[in-house]
Write an enzyme that holds these catalytic residues in place. Structure first.
Site, PDB file in Angstrom:
ATOM      1  N   CYS A  87     -23.602 -16.103  -3.271  1.00 52.74           N
ATOM      2  CA  CYS A  87     -23.673 -15.321  -2.024  1.00 52.74           C
ATOM      3  C   CYS A  87     -23.739 -13.819  -2.328  1.00 52.74           C
ATOM      4  CB  CYS A  87     -22.438 -15.623  -1.177  1.00 52.74           C
ATOM      5  SG  CYS A  87     -22.341 -14.640   0.335  1.00 52.74           S
ATOM      6  N   CYS A 138     -22.319  -9.615   1.636  1.00 55.74           N
ATOM      7  CA  CYS A 138     -21.654  -8.317   1.839  1.00 55.74           C
ATOM      8  C   CYS A 138     -22.450  -7.194   1.180  1.00 55.74           C
ATOM      9  CB  CYS A 138     -20.219  -8.344   1.325  1.00 55.74           C
ATOM     10  SG  CYS A 138     -20.043  -8.862  -0.385  1.00 55.74           S
ATOM     11  N   ASP A 144       0.829  -1.192   0.000  1.00 54.80           N
ATOM     12  CA  ASP A 144       0.000   0.000   0.000  1.00 54.80           C
ATOM     13  C   ASP A 144       0.871   1.254   0.000  1.00 54.80           C
ATOM     14  OD1 ASP A 144      -2.129   1.689   0.157  1.00 54.80           O
ATOM     15  OD2 ASP A 144      -2.763   1.128   2.163  1.00 54.80           O
TER      16      ASP A 144
HETATM   17  C1  B12 Z   1      -7.724   2.952  -2.457  1.00 53.70           C
HETATM   18  C2  B12 Z   1      -7.802   1.879  -1.398  1.00 53.70           C
HETATM   19  C3  B12 Z   1      -8.907   1.877  -0.554  1.00 53.70           C
HETATM   20  C4  B12 Z   1     -10.123   2.783  -0.789  1.00 53.70           C
HETATM   21  C5  B12 Z   1     -10.955   2.198  -1.962  1.00 53.70           C
HETATM   22  C6  B12 Z   1     -11.327   0.708  -1.747  1.00 53.70           C
HETATM   23  C7  B12 Z   1     -11.383  -0.137  -3.018  1.00 53.70           C
HETATM   24  N1  B12 Z   1     -12.254  -1.137  -2.977  1.00 53.70           N
HETATM   25  O1  B12 Z   1     -10.656   0.102  -3.965  1.00 53.70           O
HETATM   26  C8  B12 Z   1     -10.807   2.745   0.600  1.00 53.70           C
HETATM   27  C9  B12 Z   1     -10.307   3.926   1.447  1.00 53.70           C
HETATM   28  C10 B12 Z   1     -12.338   2.814   0.578  1.00 53.70           C
HETATM   29  C11 B12 Z   1     -10.257   1.448   1.155  1.00 53.70           C
HETATM   30  C12 B12 Z   1     -10.893   0.705   2.137  1.00 53.70           C
HETATM   31  C13 B12 Z   1     -10.401  -0.495   2.629  1.00 53.70           C
HETATM   32  N2  B12 Z   1      -9.186  -1.028   2.436  1.00 53.70           N
HETATM   33 CO1  B12 Z   1      -7.968  -0.360   1.081  1.00 53.70          CO
HETATM   34  N3  B12 Z   1      -6.769   0.067  -0.281  1.00 53.70           N
HETATM   35  C14 B12 Z   1      -6.764   0.913  -1.274  1.00 53.70           C
HETATM   36  C15 B12 Z   1      -5.532   0.761  -2.177  1.00 53.70           C
HETATM   37  C16 B12 Z   1      -4.523   1.878  -1.814  1.00 53.70           C
HETATM   38  C17 B12 Z   1      -5.829   0.815  -3.685  1.00 53.70           C
HETATM   39  C18 B12 Z   1      -6.994  -0.087  -4.108  1.00 53.70           C
HETATM   40  C19 B12 Z   1      -7.384   0.156  -5.535  1.00 53.70           C
HETATM   41  O2  B12 Z   1      -6.560   0.152  -6.426  1.00 53.70           O
HETATM   42  N4  B12 Z   1      -8.673   0.420  -5.769  1.00 53.70           N
HETATM   43  C20 B12 Z   1      -9.168   0.714  -7.075  1.00 53.70           C
HETATM   44  C21 B12 Z   1     -10.273  -0.237  -7.446  1.00 53.70           C
HETATM   45  C22 B12 Z   1     -10.690   0.028  -8.897  1.00 53.70           C
HETATM   46  O3  B12 Z   1      -9.718  -1.522  -7.357  1.00 53.70           O
HETATM   47  P1  B12 Z   1     -10.596  -2.804  -7.077  1.00 53.70           P
HETATM   48  O4  B12 Z   1     -11.582  -2.533  -6.026  1.00 53.70           O
HETATM   49  O5  B12 Z   1      -9.652  -3.923  -6.871  1.00 53.70           O
HETATM   50  O6  B12 Z   1     -11.354  -2.886  -8.482  1.00 53.70           O
HETATM   51  C23 B12 Z   1     -11.347  -4.009  -9.278  1.00 53.70           C
HETATM   52  C24 B12 Z   1     -12.690  -4.705  -9.242  1.00 53.70           C
HETATM   53  O7  B12 Z   1     -13.732  -3.726  -9.251  1.00 53.70           O
HETATM   54  C25 B12 Z   1     -12.582  -5.458 -10.530  1.00 53.70           C
HETATM   55  N5  B12 Z   1     -13.858  -5.718 -11.171  1.00 53.70           N
HETATM   56  C26 B12 Z   1     -14.693  -4.852 -11.739  1.00 53.70           C
HETATM   57  N6  B12 Z   1     -15.742  -5.511 -12.272  1.00 53.70           N
HETATM   58  C27 B12 Z   1     -15.549  -6.820 -12.028  1.00 53.70           C
HETATM   59  C28 B12 Z   1     -16.281  -7.921 -12.348  1.00 53.70           C
HETATM   60  C29 B12 Z   1     -15.820  -9.199 -11.982  1.00 53.70           C
HETATM   61  C30 B12 Z   1     -16.625 -10.394 -12.351  1.00 53.70           C
HETATM   62  C31 B12 Z   1     -14.594  -9.346 -11.235  1.00 53.70           C
HETATM   63  C32 B12 Z   1     -14.088 -10.670 -10.798  1.00 53.70           C
HETATM   64  C33 B12 Z   1     -13.847  -8.197 -10.926  1.00 53.70           C
HETATM   65  C34 B12 Z   1     -14.347  -6.963 -11.327  1.00 53.70           C
HETATM   66  O8  B12 Z   1     -11.802  -4.666 -11.446  1.00 53.70           O
HETATM   67  C35 B12 Z   1     -11.210  -3.579 -10.744  1.00 53.70           C
HETATM   68  C36 B12 Z   1      -9.759  -3.369 -11.181  1.00 53.70           C
HETATM   69  O9  B12 Z   1      -8.988  -4.552 -10.999  1.00 53.70           O
HETATM   70  C37 B12 Z   1      -5.025  -0.678  -1.778  1.00 53.70           C
HETATM   71  C38 B12 Z   1      -3.502  -0.867  -1.833  1.00 53.70           C
HETATM   72  C39 B12 Z   1      -3.052  -0.980  -3.284  1.00 53.70           C
HETATM   73  N7  B12 Z   1      -2.062  -0.189  -3.670  1.00 53.70           N
HETATM   74  O10 B12 Z   1      -3.576  -1.782  -4.035  1.00 53.70           O
HETATM   75  C40 B12 Z   1      -5.591  -0.860  -0.346  1.00 53.70           C
HETATM   76  C41 B12 Z   1      -6.159  -2.243   0.047  1.00 53.70           C
HETATM   77  C42 B12 Z   1      -7.042  -2.711  -1.089  1.00 53.70           C
HETATM   78  N8  B12 Z   1      -6.993  -1.961   1.212  1.00 53.70           N
HETATM   79  C43 B12 Z   1      -6.996  -2.896   2.062  1.00 53.70           C
HETATM   80  C44 B12 Z   1      -7.832  -2.914   3.221  1.00 53.70           C
HETATM   81  C45 B12 Z   1      -7.484  -3.903   4.323  1.00 53.70           C
HETATM   82  C46 B12 Z   1      -8.946  -2.058   3.302  1.00 53.70           C
HETATM   83  C47 B12 Z   1     -10.094  -2.113   4.325  1.00 53.70           C
HETATM   84  C48 B12 Z   1     -10.517  -3.522   4.741  1.00 53.70           C
HETATM   85  C49 B12 Z   1      -9.686  -1.273   5.579  1.00 53.70           C
HETATM   86  C50 B12 Z   1     -10.811  -1.072   6.582  1.00 53.70           C
HETATM   87  N9  B12 Z   1     -11.106  -2.033   7.452  1.00 53.70           N
HETATM   88  O11 B12 Z   1     -11.438  -0.042   6.621  1.00 53.70           O
HETATM   89  C51 B12 Z   1     -11.224  -1.367   3.546  1.00 53.70           C
HETATM   90  C52 B12 Z   1     -12.082  -2.325   2.692  1.00 53.70           C
HETATM   91  C53 B12 Z   1     -13.209  -1.612   1.963  1.00 53.70           C
HETATM   92  C54 B12 Z   1     -13.636  -2.337   0.678  1.00 53.70           C
HETATM   93  N10 B12 Z   1     -14.707  -3.133   0.738  1.00 53.70           N
HETATM   94  O12 B12 Z   1     -12.991  -2.184  -0.357  1.00 53.70           O
HETATM   95  C55 B12 Z   1      -6.085  -4.055   1.673  1.00 53.70           C
HETATM   96  C56 B12 Z   1      -6.938  -5.249   1.179  1.00 53.70           C
HETATM   97  C57 B12 Z   1      -6.365  -6.619   1.531  1.00 53.70           C
HETATM   98  C58 B12 Z   1      -7.224  -7.725   0.969  1.00 53.70           C
HETATM   99  N11 B12 Z   1      -7.334  -8.842   1.699  1.00 53.70           N
HETATM  100  O13 B12 Z   1      -7.800  -7.612  -0.095  1.00 53.70           O
HETATM  101  C59 B12 Z   1      -5.180  -3.375   0.581  1.00 53.70           C
HETATM  102  C60 B12 Z   1      -4.729  -4.300  -0.542  1.00 53.70           C
HETATM  103  C61 B12 Z   1      -3.936  -2.780   1.313  1.00 53.70           C
HETATM  104  C62 B12 Z   1      -2.890  -3.836   1.621  1.00 53.70           C
HETATM  105  N12 B12 Z   1      -1.665  -3.720   1.134  1.00 53.70           N
HETATM  106  O14 B12 Z   1      -3.163  -4.798   2.326  1.00 53.70           O
HETATM  107  N13 B12 Z   1      -9.112   1.094   0.551  1.00 53.70           N
HETATM  108  S1  SF4 Z   2     -17.192 -11.504  -0.605  1.00 53.71           S
HETATM  109 FE1  SF4 Z   2     -19.364 -11.060  -0.323  1.00 53.71          FE
HETATM  110  S2  SF4 Z   2     -20.405 -12.304  -1.886  1.00 53.71           S
HETATM  111 FE2  SF4 Z   2     -18.317 -13.147  -1.692  1.00 53.71          FE
HETATM  112  S3  SF4 Z   2     -18.537 -14.823  -0.175  1.00 53.71           S
HETATM  113 FE3  SF4 Z   2     -17.933 -12.964   0.990  1.00 53.71          FE
HETATM  114  S4  SF4 Z   2     -19.902 -12.025   1.664  1.00 53.71           S
HETATM  115 FE4  SF4 Z   2     -20.381 -13.535   0.031  1.00 53.71          FE
END
Ligand code: B12
Ligand code: SF4
Length: 324
Positions: free
Chosen positions: A193, A196, A136
């Site tokens: 499922c 979430c 991160d």
């Molecule tokens: C920005 C960021 C945030 C933002 C945005 C969250 C998000 N979902 O992106 C905020 C501040 C909200 C956030 C919150 C959290 N974060 Co954060 N965050 C990041 C960060 C810096 C970048 C993530 C990113 O690139 N997001 C951009 C979006 C576009 O990425 P994405 O969600 O993966 O999007 C993909 C999907 O949508 C997919 N997709 C779209 N359509 C479809 C359809 C299908 C069928 C499929 C399969 C996929 C798919 O394509 C997109 C691009 O690959 C990373 C670290 C990093 N450099 O990667 C940590 C990271 C993701 N965060 C992390 C954590 C722990 C959290 C929290 C749990 C913290 C908390 N308890 O509050 C929450 C979780 C919230 C959530 N449900 O996402 C961890 C996750 C670890 C893990 N096990 O996955 C990371 C990886 C940090 C780390 N090094 O550990 N975070």
């Molecule tokens: S990520 Fe969401 S949809 Fe997937 S198993 Fe967990 S609660 Fe169910």
């Protein structure tokens, strides 16, 4: 060493360092993942140019291809650091919940030294090799790489889930010029499922796998600047989260397979998983700085934590008035 021996060496050293899972992907440009990332930006889900995460729209070349960061990169090593500790949230009405990842020492302090140790071990095999570490800390789509490296699948809440340990883990990344035998993605076990999506208090999961960060409690309580007020509609749905949010992971059936971490640094400080609003209001800067030294809570600063606590209290007061 042969490539196969090098690969098992990385797995073994990573395990010895306390990482639960390790996977390796070939350093090639991201394709579908990057297109989806651009769609996410175009929809303004990062908060747009005025939002708290404008940085997400920068360094797109690096996010698409890690070789824009390390031109010699051949491989992306991905590790999972479990942070689950056997404590839970039992907040009273006048308390705010701290998300699980923030109970102990900041992972930005814990993971990099281990990644550096792993890089040193790699350099003993190949002294000319080049490496770069991240957790991160840079323009890398860590979740996309975790999927490619077979660590787990991307859940509908967008976090990575591993069959072995659920989703309570952080990701760590090493870009390296060394070659290995590569892992492949695993299948998606979310199937039908929707727990979430149903539980998400603010409808931030706009469709499966897509999170609008601007509707996410985590974004509002951690990322936004102190002087920005949390909108009333969001504050009203914050369910007592004062720093970060775990709702989507708390309800995930795969987190029944959680295993306690072996990393003592993630144990809750003072066994605290929540903080009373009064305590937050009364903190003096010096006390806050000492108590939360090297804790994720320092990111929001004292003023930010106080802003969050006040927003929650005001929302509670509005709810009470509506009921009466
Ligand atoms: C920005 C960021 C945030 C933002 C945005 C969250 C998000 N979902 O992106 C905020 C501040 C909200 C956030 C919150 C959290 N974060 Co954060 N965050 C990041 C960060 C810096 C970048 C993530 C990113 O690139 N997001 C951009 C979006 C576009 O990425 P994405 O969600 O993966 O999007 C993909 C999907 O949508 C997919 N997709 C779209 N359509 C479809 C359809 C299908 C069928 C499929 C399969 C996929 C798919 O394509 C997109 C691009 O690959 C990373 C670290 C990093 N450099 O990667 C940590 C990271 C993701 N965060 C992390 C954590 C722990 C959290 C929290 C749990 C913290 C908390 N308890 O509050 C929450 C979780 C919230 C959530 N449900 O996402 C961890 C996750 C670890 C893990 N096990 O996955 C990371 C990886 C940090 C780390 N090094 O550990 N975070
Ligand atoms: S990520 Fe969401 S949809 Fe997937 S198993 Fe967990 S609660 Fe169910």
């Amino acid at each position: 060493m042969t490539i196969a021996e090098q690969t098992s060496f990385v797995h073994q050293r990573a395990r010895e360092l306390g990482f639960s899972l390790v996977g390796i992907a070939q350093a090639v440009p991201l394709e579908q993942e990057f297109l989806r990332y651009q769609e996410w930006l175009a929809q303004g889900f990062h908060g747009g140019e005025q939002g708290a995460m404008q940085y997400m729209a920068r360094n797109l070349d690096k996010r698409e291809d890690v070789r824009a960061i390390l031109p010699s990169a051949e491989s992306v090593i991905v590790v999972a650091q479990n942070y689950y500790t056997p404590f839970s949230h039992v907040p009273k009405q006048d308390e705010g919940k701290i998300s699980r990842y923030a109970w102990g020492t900041d992972y930005h302090e814990v993971i990099p030294p281990k990644l550096r140790t792993l890089c040193m071990a790699l350099s003993e095999i190949d002294p000319k090799a080049e490496h770069k570490i991240y957790t991160d800390t840079g323009a890398i789509l860590e979740k996309a790489w975790a999927v490619r490296a077979g660590i787990g699948w991307q859940g509908k809440h967008s976090n990575i889930i591993a069959r072995e340990i659920g989703s309570w883990f952080f990701l760590g990344i090493i870009l390296t010029s060394m070659k290995f035998i590569y892992d492949t993605p695993i299948k998606d076990y979310c199937v039908s499922c929707t727990a979430c999506i149903d539980a998400f208090p603010t409808n931030a999961i706009v469709s499966p796998y897509r999170v609008d960060a601007t509707q996410c409690i985590s974004y509002w309580t951690i990322e936004t600047k102190t002087q920005v007020d949390i909108p009333d509609t969001l504050a009203g749905a914050m369910e007592q989260w004062v720093f970060g949010c775990d709702t989507c992971q708390d309800v995930c059936p795969w987190n029944r397979f959680q295993v306690p971490t072996n990393e003592q640094a993630f144990m809750p400080r003072h066994e605290e998983t929540s903080l009373s609003f009064r305590r937050i209001e009364e903190f003096q800067q010096e006390e806050f700085s000492a108590r939360f030294r090297k804790s994720p809570l320092k990111r929001t600063k004292l003023a930010g934590l106080q802003r969050n606590a006040r927003a929650l209290q005001q929302a509670q007061a509005r709810n009470t008035l509506n009921i009466e």
